[in-house]
Design a protein around this motif. Structure first.
Motif, mmCIF file in Angstrom:
data_model
loop_
_atom_site.group_PDB
_atom_site.id
_atom_site.type_symbol
_atom_site.label_atom_id
_atom_site.label_comp_id
_atom_site.label_asym_id
_atom_site.label_seq_id
_atom_site.Cartn_x
_atom_site.Cartn_y
_atom_site.Cartn_z
ATOM 1 N N ALA A 44 0.827 -1.205 0.000
ATOM 2 C CA ALA A 44 0.000 0.000 0.000
ATOM 3 C C ALA A 44 0.864 1.259 0.000
ATOM 4 C CB ALA A 44 -0.925 -0.002 1.209
ATOM 5 N N ALA A 45 1.982 1.218 0.715
ATOM 6 C CA ALA A 45 2.884 2.371 0.742
ATOM 7 C C ALA A 45 3.442 2.651 -0.651
ATOM 8 C CB ALA A 45 4.018 2.134 1.730
ATOM 9 N N LEU A 46 3.842 1.607 -1.354
ATOM 10 C CA LEU A 46 4.334 1.780 -2.719
ATOM 11 C C LEU A 46 3.235 2.316 -3.623
ATOM 12 C CD1 LEU A 46 6.399 -1.519 -3.191
ATOM 13 C CD2 LEU A 46 7.240 0.731 -2.495
ATOM 14 N N ALA A 47 2.017 1.820 -3.442
ATOM 15 C CA ALA A 47 0.891 2.258 -4.270
ATOM 16 C C ALA A 47 0.588 3.732 -4.062
ATOM 17 C CB ALA A 47 -0.340 1.411 -3.964
ATOM 18 N N VAL A 48 0.691 4.216 -2.822
ATOM 19 C CA VAL A 48 0.438 5.633 -2.537
ATOM 20 C C VAL A 48 1.451 6.506 -3.271
ATOM 21 C CG1 VAL A 48 0.581 7.383 -0.722
ATOM 22 C CG2 VAL A 48 -0.773 5.319 -0.349
ATOM 23 N N LEU A 49 2.714 6.135 -3.224
ATOM 24 C CA LEU A 49 3.750 6.919 -3.901
ATOM 25 C C LEU A 49 3.524 6.956 -5.411
ATOM 26 C CD1 LEU A 49 6.811 5.665 -1.851
ATOM 27 C CD2 LEU A 49 6.132 8.073 -2.079
ATOM 28 N N ARG A 50 3.223 5.819 -5.983
ATOM 29 C CA ARG A 50 3.002 5.767 -7.429
ATOM 30 C C ARG A 50 1.753 6.537 -7.833
ATOM 31 N NH1 ARG A 50 4.591 -0.554 -7.011
ATOM 32 N NH2 ARG A 50 6.861 -0.305 -7.284
ATOM 33 N N ARG A 51 0.714 6.440 -7.007
ATOM 34 C CA ARG A 51 -0.522 7.160 -7.317
ATOM 35 C C ARG A 51 -0.311 8.662 -7.194
ATOM 36 N NH1 ARG A 51 -4.396 7.732 -10.508
ATOM 37 N NH2 ARG A 51 -6.498 7.998 -9.682
ATOM 38 N N ALA A 52 0.503 9.095 -6.250
ATOM 39 C CA ALA A 52 0.779 10.521 -6.109
ATOM 40 C C ALA A 52 1.384 11.086 -7.389
ATOM 41 C CB ALA A 52 1.721 10.769 -4.928
ATOM 42 N N VAL A 53 2.338 10.366 -7.962
ATOM 43 C CA VAL A 53 2.949 10.813 -9.211
ATOM 44 C C VAL A 53 1.926 10.787 -10.335
ATOM 45 C CG1 VAL A 53 4.715 10.257 -10.927
ATOM 46 C CG2 VAL A 53 5.268 10.152 -8.487
ATOM 47 N N GLU A 54 1.051 9.791 -10.354
ATOM 48 C CA GLU A 54 -0.005 9.739 -11.371
ATOM 49 C C GLU A 54 -0.937 10.936 -11.264
ATOM 50 O OE1 GLU A 54 -1.927 6.024 -10.753
ATOM 51 O OE2 GLU A 54 -0.267 4.829 -11.563
ATOM 52 N N PHE A 55 -1.134 11.434 -10.044
ATOM 53 C CA PHE A 55 -1.970 12.613 -9.833
ATOM 54 C C PHE A 55 -1.292 13.893 -10.323
ATOM 55 C CE2 PHE A 55 -4.661 10.432 -6.521
ATOM 56 C CZ PHE A 55 -5.881 10.708 -7.122
ATOM 57 N N GLY A 56 -0.024 13.811 -10.654
ATOM 58 C CA GLY A 56 0.695 14.988 -11.118
ATOM 59 C C GLY A 56 1.607 15.607 -10.089
ATOM 60 N N VAL A 57 1.795 14.944 -8.944
ATOM 61 C CA VAL A 57 2.705 15.468 -7.920
ATOM 62 C C VAL A 57 4.132 15.493 -8.473
ATOM 63 C CG1 VAL A 57 3.812 14.903 -5.721
ATOM 64 C CG2 VAL A 57 1.325 14.833 -5.918
ATOM 65 N N THR A 58 4.790 16.641 -8.344
ATOM 66 C CA THR A 58 6.180 16.780 -8.781
ATOM 67 C C THR A 58 7.111 17.151 -7.629
ATOM 68 O OG1 THR A 58 5.791 19.111 -9.372
ATOM 69 C CG2 THR A 58 5.529 17.450 -11.125
ATOM 70 N N HIS A 59 6.583 17.095 -6.404
ATOM 71 C CA HIS A 59 7.356 17.497 -5.226
ATOM 72 C C HIS A 59 7.068 16.498 -4.111
ATOM 73 C CE1 HIS A 59 7.776 20.572 -1.679
ATOM 74 N NE2 HIS A 59 8.834 19.785 -1.765
ATOM 75 N N ILE A 60 8.057 15.677 -3.774
ATOM 76 C CA ILE A 60 7.953 14.738 -2.660
ATOM 77 C C ILE A 60 8.934 15.151 -1.582
ATOM 78 C CG2 ILE A 60 8.338 12.356 -1.919
ATOM 79 C CD1 ILE A 60 7.360 11.424 -4.608
ATOM 80 N N ASP A 61 8.439 15.276 -0.363
ATOM 81 C CA ASP A 61 9.263 15.674 0.773
ATOM 82 C C ASP A 61 9.547 14.452 1.634
ATOM 83 O OD1 ASP A 61 10.189 18.146 2.558
ATOM 84 O OD2 ASP A 61 9.243 16.670 3.876
ATOM 85 N N THR A 62 10.807 14.257 2.001
ATOM 86 C CA THR A 62 11.190 13.072 2.758
ATOM 87 C C THR A 62 12.353 13.405 3.682
ATOM 88 O OG1 THR A 62 11.820 10.739 2.567
ATOM 89 C CG2 THR A 62 12.806 12.263 0.978
ATOM 90 N N SER A 63 12.881 12.386 4.346
ATOM 91 C CA SER A 63 14.136 12.480 5.086
ATOM 92 C C SER A 63 14.599 11.078 5.406
ATOM 93 C CB SER A 63 13.976 13.265 6.392
ATOM 94 O OG SER A 63 15.222 13.267 7.098
ATOM 95 N N ASP A 64 15.900 10.891 5.514
ATOM 96 C CA ASP A 64 16.412 9.572 5.853
ATOM 97 C C ASP A 64 16.147 9.220 7.313
ATOM 98 O OD1 ASP A 64 17.717 7.350 4.525
ATOM 99 O OD2 ASP A 64 19.326 7.621 5.992
ATOM 100 N N PHE A 65 15.778 10.216 8.147
ATOM 101 C CA PHE A 65 15.437 9.865 9.530
ATOM 102 C C PHE A 65 13.977 9.439 9.670
ATOM 103 C CE2 PHE A 65 15.161 14.633 9.731
ATOM 104 C CZ PHE A 65 13.844 14.800 10.155
ATOM 105 N N TYR A 66 13.233 9.389 8.579
ATOM 106 C CA TYR A 66 11.885 8.818 8.608
ATOM 107 C C TYR A 66 12.014 7.297 8.523
ATOM 108 C CZ TYR A 66 10.039 13.495 7.416
ATOM 109 O OH TYR A 66 9.710 14.824 7.395
ATOM 110 N N GLY A 67 11.966 6.648 9.649
ATOM 111 C CA GLY A 67 12.021 5.200 9.635
ATOM 112 C C GLY A 67 12.939 4.585 10.676
ATOM 113 N N PRO A 68 14.234 4.899 10.762
ATOM 114 C CA PRO A 68 15.002 5.634 9.757
ATOM 115 C C PRO A 68 15.198 4.801 8.490
ATOM 116 C CG PRO A 68 16.439 4.761 11.466
ATOM 117 C CD PRO A 68 15.047 4.438 11.906
ATOM 118 N N HIS A 69 15.467 5.473 7.413
ATOM 119 C CA HIS A 69 15.751 4.921 6.086
ATOM 120 C C HIS A 69 14.506 4.418 5.348
ATOM 121 C CE1 HIS A 69 19.690 5.121 7.802
ATOM 122 N NE2 HIS A 69 19.602 3.974 8.457
ATOM 123 N N VAL A 70 13.427 4.137 6.081
ATOM 124 C CA VAL A 70 12.273 3.470 5.477
ATOM 125 C C VAL A 70 11.650 4.300 4.360
ATOM 126 C CG1 VAL A 70 9.939 2.608 5.901
ATOM 127 C CG2 VAL A 70 11.779 2.128 7.543
#
Length: 308
Positions: A44-70
């Motif tokens: 489901a996590a992978l599907a959300v990311l792919r769907r976001a790009v399909e929606f036209g999202v061109t800006h993803i905010d992240t950090s390596d301390f989310y998880g960490p690394h996850v």
């Protein structure tokens, strides 16, 4: 008469040729509870990311301390090789401790290590946008290393070609000015949403300088979602019954949700604002992206302006 507010198609130009849609996606909610460990549902996590790009999202905010690394590992798995025009912003200056807490780590050598880790995890030769997270807005923690020394270390990495553009997160107007004397600042990420205008002074400084302002917690740390236990909110952060009633009144006029109205208001609050609502739910992602089509009347904007 109504005014259009917010769209993934609205583009804000940053530095070094970078441009992002004003309605993006934040990856903080992809890892497990407490932003720690693997997601409850990997597919489901992978599907959300792919769907976001399909929606036209061109800006993803992240950090390596989310998880960490996850979060970074999921982004790479879902989207690499990355589509043209996708900007991935990340944050450094923080690591996770053994108790799952957030620990300041902004010494120059540690920042270099974090940049390298982000490059490796994301599978990139150069990072698009790197924020120095210093906690100056008071939400998490004060930085331990001298601010100018930390930002200067990132400026050196930018000169070496490892970073395209530099940003700041959790800063004051004084820190913004200090950083700009060292190197160009493309974006600032501070706390600011419908019920919390504590970042207003920094937003005004960004608007004057033409710097993008990214609101973290654009949906009030999830407090706009129905069914959330507001007793778990930090002191003073939970909206009041009166604030909810006014928001629901506006939302009802448009057949919209609280979250959609909050995002539309945020994107309309300044021409330099960016929104990065995060979710691990496809349904919530679709709800958030629909805010791009929401039009609010000047009267409703004025009503919402008074809710903080």
């Amino acid at each position: 008469m109504t005014v259009p507010i917010g769209s993934t198609g609205d583009v804000l130009r940053l530095a070094d040729g970078l441009a992002v849609g004003r309605l993006g996606y934040g990856a903080m909610q992809l890892p497990g509870p407490g932003v720690w460990g693997p997601p409850r549902d990997h597919a489901a996590a992978l599907a959300v990311l792919r769907r976001a790009v399909e929606f036209g999202v061109t800006h993803i905010d992240t950090s390596d301390f989310y998880g960490p690394h996850v979060a970074n590992d999921l982004i790479k798995e879902a989207l690499h090789p990355y589509p043209d025009g996708l900007v991935i912003a990340t944050k450094v200056g923080v690591v996770r401790d053994e108790w799952h807490g957030f620990e300041a780590a902004a010494e120059p050598e540690r920042l270099r290590e974090q940049v390298e880790e982000n490059l490796t995890r994301l599978g990139r030769a150069r990072l698009d946008l790197v924020y120095l997270r210093v906690g100056g807005d008071g939400l998490l923690f004060p930085g331990e290393a001298p601010f100018a020394e930390s930002f200067g270390a990132l400026a050196e990495l930018r000169e070496r070609g490892l970073i395209r553009a530099l940003g700041l997160s959790g800063v004051t107007t004084g820190q913004l000015a200090e950083a700009r004397a060292i190197a160009p600042v493309a974006a600032v990420q501070n706390r600011f949403h419908l019920f919390d205008r504590s970042g207003a002074e920094v937003l005004a400084a960004c608007e004057e300088a033409g710097i993008a302002f990214t609101s973290y917690f654009p949906l009030a740390a999830g407090m706009l979602r129905p069914g959330l236990d507001l007793s778990q909110a930090p002191p003073g952060m939970a909206p009041s019954a009166g604030q909810f009633a006014a928001l629901d009144e506006v939302a009802g006029r448009y057949g919209a949700t609280r979250a959609q109205v909050a995002l539309a208001w945020l994107l309309g609050s300044s021409p330099v604002t960016l929104a990065i609502p995060g979710t691990s739910s496809l349904a919530h992602l679709e709800e958030n992206m629909a805010a791009a089509r929401l039009r609010l009347s000047p009267e409703d904007i004025a009503l919402l302006d008074g809710l903080a």
